[in-house]
Motif scaffolding. Structure first.
Motif, PDB file in Angstrom:
ATOM      1  N   LYS A 173       8.517  -8.395   4.114  1.00 38.01           N
ATOM      2  CA  LYS A 173       9.522  -7.359   3.917  1.00 38.01           C
ATOM      3  C   LYS A 173       9.964  -6.719   5.241  1.00 38.01           C
ATOM      4  CE  LYS A 173       9.971  -7.122  -0.639  1.00 38.01           C
ATOM      5  NZ  LYS A 173      11.279  -7.192  -1.337  1.00 38.01           N
ATOM      6  N   GLY A 174       9.246  -7.001   6.327  1.00 38.53           N
ATOM      7  CA  GLY A 174       9.625  -6.471   7.627  1.00 38.53           C
ATOM      8  C   GLY A 174       9.275  -5.015   7.835  1.00 38.53           C
ATOM      9  N   VAL A 175       8.222  -4.539   7.163  1.00 35.77           N
ATOM     10  CA  VAL A 175       7.834  -3.129   7.256  1.00 35.77           C
ATOM     11  C   VAL A 175       6.338  -3.016   7.539  1.00 35.77           C
ATOM     12  CG1 VAL A 175       9.690  -2.257   5.791  1.00 35.77           C
ATOM     13  CG2 VAL A 175       7.569  -3.054   4.731  1.00 35.77           C
ATOM     14  N   VAL A 176       5.923  -1.816   7.945  1.00 37.22           N
ATOM     15  CA  VAL A 176       4.517  -1.531   8.246  1.00 37.22           C
ATOM     16  C   VAL A 176       4.007  -0.525   7.228  1.00 37.22           C
ATOM     17  CG1 VAL A 176       2.894  -0.642   9.955  1.00 37.22           C
ATOM     18  CG2 VAL A 176       4.887  -1.967  10.690  1.00 37.22           C
ATOM     19  N   GLY A 177       2.834  -0.789   6.659  1.00 40.86           N
ATOM     20  CA  GLY A 177       2.303   0.044   5.590  1.00 40.86           C
ATOM     21  C   GLY A 177       1.950   1.449   6.011  1.00 40.86           C
ATOM     22  N   GLU A 178       2.140   2.382   5.092  1.00 40.70           N
ATOM     23  CA  GLU A 178       1.701   3.773   5.227  1.00 40.70           C
ATOM     24  C   GLU A 178       1.092   4.202   3.900  1.00 40.70           C
ATOM     25  OE1 GLU A 178       4.237   6.842   7.038  1.00 40.70           O
ATOM     26  OE2 GLU A 178       5.763   5.286   7.235  1.00 40.70           O
ATOM     27  N   SER A 179       0.139   5.129   3.981  1.00 38.42           N
ATOM     28  CA  SER A 179      -0.457   5.708   2.769  1.00 38.42           C
ATOM     29  C   SER A 179      -0.947   4.616   1.831  1.00 38.42           C
ATOM     30  CB  SER A 179       0.540   6.616   2.052  1.00 38.42           C
ATOM     31  OG  SER A 179       1.010   7.615   2.906  1.00 38.42           O
ATOM     32  N   CYS A 180      -1.588   3.589   2.370  1.00 36.55           N
ATOM     33  CA  CYS A 180      -2.031   2.463   1.545  1.00 36.55           C
ATOM     34  C   CYS A 180      -3.384   1.976   2.033  1.00 36.55           C
ATOM     35  CB  CYS A 180      -1.009   1.318   1.606  1.00 36.55           C
ATOM     36  SG  CYS A 180      -0.827   0.587   3.249  1.00 36.55           S
ATOM     37  N   ARG A 181      -3.991   1.074   1.279  1.00 38.65           N
ATOM     38  CA  ARG A 181      -5.224   0.394   1.662  1.00 38.65           C
ATOM     39  C   ARG A 181      -5.094  -1.080   1.307  1.00 38.65           C
ATOM     40  NH1 ARG A 181     -10.281   4.611   0.383  1.00 38.65           N
ATOM     41  NH2 ARG A 181      -9.511   6.255   1.811  1.00 38.65           N
ATOM     42  N   TYR A 182      -6.166  -1.835   1.587  1.00 36.26           N
ATOM     43  CA  TYR A 182      -6.109  -3.288   1.438  1.00 36.26           C
ATOM     44  C   TYR A 182      -7.390  -3.802   0.780  1.00 36.26           C
ATOM     45  CZ  TYR A 182      -2.541  -2.508   5.006  1.00 36.26           C
ATOM     46  OH  TYR A 182      -1.459  -2.041   5.710  1.00 36.26           O
ATOM     47  N   LEU A 183      -7.200  -4.755  -0.113  1.00 36.44           N
ATOM     48  CA  LEU A 183      -8.304  -5.538  -0.679  1.00 36.44           C
ATOM     49  C   LEU A 183      -8.015  -6.988  -0.334  1.00 36.44           C
ATOM     50  CD1 LEU A 183      -8.961  -4.011  -4.219  1.00 36.44           C
ATOM     51  CD2 LEU A 183     -10.576  -4.106  -2.312  1.00 36.44           C
ATOM     52  N   GLY A 184      -8.611  -7.468   0.753  1.00 37.61           N
ATOM     53  CA  GLY A 184      -8.243  -8.787   1.241  1.00 37.61           C
ATOM     54  C   GLY A 184      -6.792  -8.748   1.678  1.00 37.61           C
ATOM     55  N   ASP A 185      -5.992  -9.663   1.151  1.00 35.05           N
ATOM     56  CA  ASP A 185      -4.567  -9.664   1.484  1.00 35.05           C
ATOM     57  C   ASP A 185      -3.721  -8.999   0.399  1.00 35.05           C
ATOM     58  OD1 ASP A 185      -4.746 -11.565  -0.501  1.00 35.05           O
ATOM     59  OD2 ASP A 185      -4.078 -13.249   0.751  1.00 35.05           O
ATOM     60  N   THR A 186      -4.391  -8.259  -0.495  1.00 35.77           N
ATOM     61  CA  THR A 186      -3.689  -7.515  -1.542  1.00 35.77           C
ATOM     62  C   THR A 186      -3.495  -6.071  -1.106  1.00 35.77           C
ATOM     63  OG1 THR A 186      -4.566  -8.908  -3.309  1.00 35.77           O
ATOM     64  CG2 THR A 186      -3.769  -6.727  -3.935  1.00 35.77           C
ATOM     65  N   LEU A 187      -2.299  -5.573  -1.260  1.00 36.98           N
ATOM     66  CA  LEU A 187      -1.957  -4.198  -0.897  1.00 36.98           C
ATOM     67  C   LEU A 187      -2.312  -3.262  -2.048  1.00 36.98           C
ATOM     68  CD1 LEU A 187      -0.423  -2.513   1.326  1.00 36.98           C
ATOM     69  CD2 LEU A 187       1.634  -2.872  -0.055  1.00 36.98           C
ATOM     70  N   VAL A 188      -2.874  -2.094  -1.727  1.00 36.45           N
ATOM     71  CA  VAL A 188      -3.232  -1.102  -2.736  1.00 36.45           C
ATOM     72  C   VAL A 188      -2.503   0.195  -2.406  1.00 36.45           C
ATOM     73  CG1 VAL A 188      -5.096   0.158  -3.864  1.00 36.45           C
ATOM     74  CG2 VAL A 188      -5.507  -2.160  -3.008  1.00 36.45           C
ATOM     75  N   VAL A 189      -1.630   0.619  -3.298  1.00 45.62           N
ATOM     76  CA  VAL A 189      -0.817   1.817  -3.087  1.00 45.62           C
ATOM     77  C   VAL A 189      -1.263   2.895  -4.078  1.00 45.62           C
ATOM     78  CG1 VAL A 189       1.524   2.769  -3.079  1.00 45.62           C
ATOM     79  CG2 VAL A 189       1.133   0.400  -2.353  1.00 45.62           C
ATOM     80  N   PRO A 190      -1.633   4.084  -3.605  1.00 51.08           N
ATOM     81  CA  PRO A 190      -2.069   5.146  -4.524  1.00 51.08           C
ATOM     82  C   PRO A 190      -0.887   5.804  -5.214  1.00 51.08           C
ATOM     83  CG  PRO A 190      -2.002   6.003  -2.295  1.00 51.08           C
ATOM     84  CD  PRO A 190      -1.637   4.535  -2.201  1.00 51.08           C
ATOM     85  N   LEU A 191      -1.057   6.176  -6.466  1.00 56.94           N
ATOM     86  CA  LEU A 191      -0.028   6.856  -7.239  1.00 56.94           C
ATOM     87  C   LEU A 191      -0.580   8.206  -7.664  1.00 56.94           C
ATOM     88  CD1 LEU A 191       1.061   3.813  -9.421  1.00 56.94           C
ATOM     89  CD2 LEU A 191       1.970   4.547  -7.213  1.00 56.94           C
TER      90      LEU A 191
END
Length: 329
Positions: free
Chosen positions: A132-150
């Motif tokens: 997507k050409g972006v850098v993550g914020e306010s997130c975490r990672y499980l392996g190569d899976t992105l985890v976004v809090p809601l």
């Protein structure tokens, strides 16, 4: 059920695209059921038996994406006052049971989300974000899976996390099962000291990251997850941040059509326009693409970023921000 065929027809007219496994419909379940292609719709139906005989389906069905619903239409003209009162009492009792089950399910979802968030790492990489050409914020990672809090930002800090969204490398997305979406979002950046006392709101996480990049990370962005949730997130932000203006950066769903009629409906712009009219100090805009290069699935500011570069997003946002400076100071 005397009106089973009618209920199916009403749901199809609403737009539900049934899968084989959705049928027959489940009646008198303790909570609503998900249905349709992609799990985009729901229904909660129960039976009612008039004293005069027969058995009818009553209840509601709706769309997760658009946060809209409709009541099952039944011709109740033959019912007397006593039976109408009984129907209403049964409806209220069933609704109370469903609300309680929903609250319990939501609390279990929050516990599961908290456990997964603890297990995820603040450091990592996401092929999805790289694509997507972006850098993550306010997130975490499980392996190569992105985890976004809601989160629900109107709740105490220790109760705010209600769910997570997992995004796999191929773009598949899953929310914590059973969570209550309405009003949940994730904030990118700090509100205090925001330029122009302005909050941006958008639908998708990658879109929010593009908006952060296009404003040099000077404006906070709240990611509302989808068009339907704008109607819940924006009023909540209005109540929490009374001194800030809100700018909804809508998706332009230019090719989306109603399931049954085939008419264009553009849920992104429609939902954003509605909430901008209803909420004070709220404006909206949407991405404008070069028609010569625009593809059918180009709908949001991250798509504009990918198709025409980040500078195109900067320019379009810049025009609006400059106008807001002149008008609001």
């Amino acid at each position: 059920m005397d009106n089973y065929a009618s209920v199916l027809h009403q749901m199809e007219q609403f737009g539900v695209a049934f899968r084989d496994r959705d049928l027959p419909l489940v009646i008198d379940a303790p909570k609503r059921r998900t249905c349709g292609k992609g799990g985009k719709w729901w229904y909660w139906l129960r039976s009612f038996r008039p004293d005069s005989g027969g058995c009818y389906i009553v209840g509601r069905f709706g769309s997760y994406k658009h946060s809209t619903s409709e009541k099952v239409e039944v011709d109740w003209k033959p019912l007397g006052e006593a039976e109408r009162a009984r129907l209403d009492a049964e409806r209220q009792a069933a609704q109370a049971r469903a609300d309680q089950a929903r609250r319990e399910e939501s609390e279990l979802a929050a516990l599961g989300a908290a456990d997964l968030w603890r297990r995820a790492s603040p450091e990592g990489r996401s092929p999805y974000l790289e694509r997507k050409g972006v850098v993550g914020e306010s997130c975490r990672y499980l392996g190569d899976t992105l985890v976004v809090p809601l989160l629900r930002y109107d709740l105490p800090r220790d109760q705010a996390l209600r769910a997570v969204q997992r995004i796999w490398p191929d773009g598949r997305k899953r929310f914590t099962k059973g969570f209550a979406k309405m009003g949940c979002c994730v904030r990118l950046g700090a509100v205090d000291g925001a330029m122009l006392n302005l909050l941006l709101v958008c639908e998708g996480y990658a879109t929010g990251l593009t908006l952060r990049m296009a404003t040099d990370h000077t404006l906070p962005v709240f990611v509302a997850l989808d068009a339907g949730n704008l109607a819940h997130v924006v009023p909540l932000l209005r109540d929490l941040h009374t001194d800030h203006r809100i700018l909804v950066c809508a998706d332009d769903d230019w090719k989306t059509r109603y399931q049954m009629t085939g008419q264009l409906c553009n849920p992104g712009r429609t939902a954003a326009r509605a909430v901008a009219k209803q909420v004070s100090s709220c404006d909206m805009l949407w991405p404008v693409f070069d028609p010569a290069t625009r593809q059918e699935k180009d709908t949001d500011f991250n798509d504009l970023h990918a198709r025409q570069g980040l500078d195109a997003v900067r320019r379009q946002l810049g025009v609006v921000l400059d106008a807001m400076r002149r008008v609001h100071g």
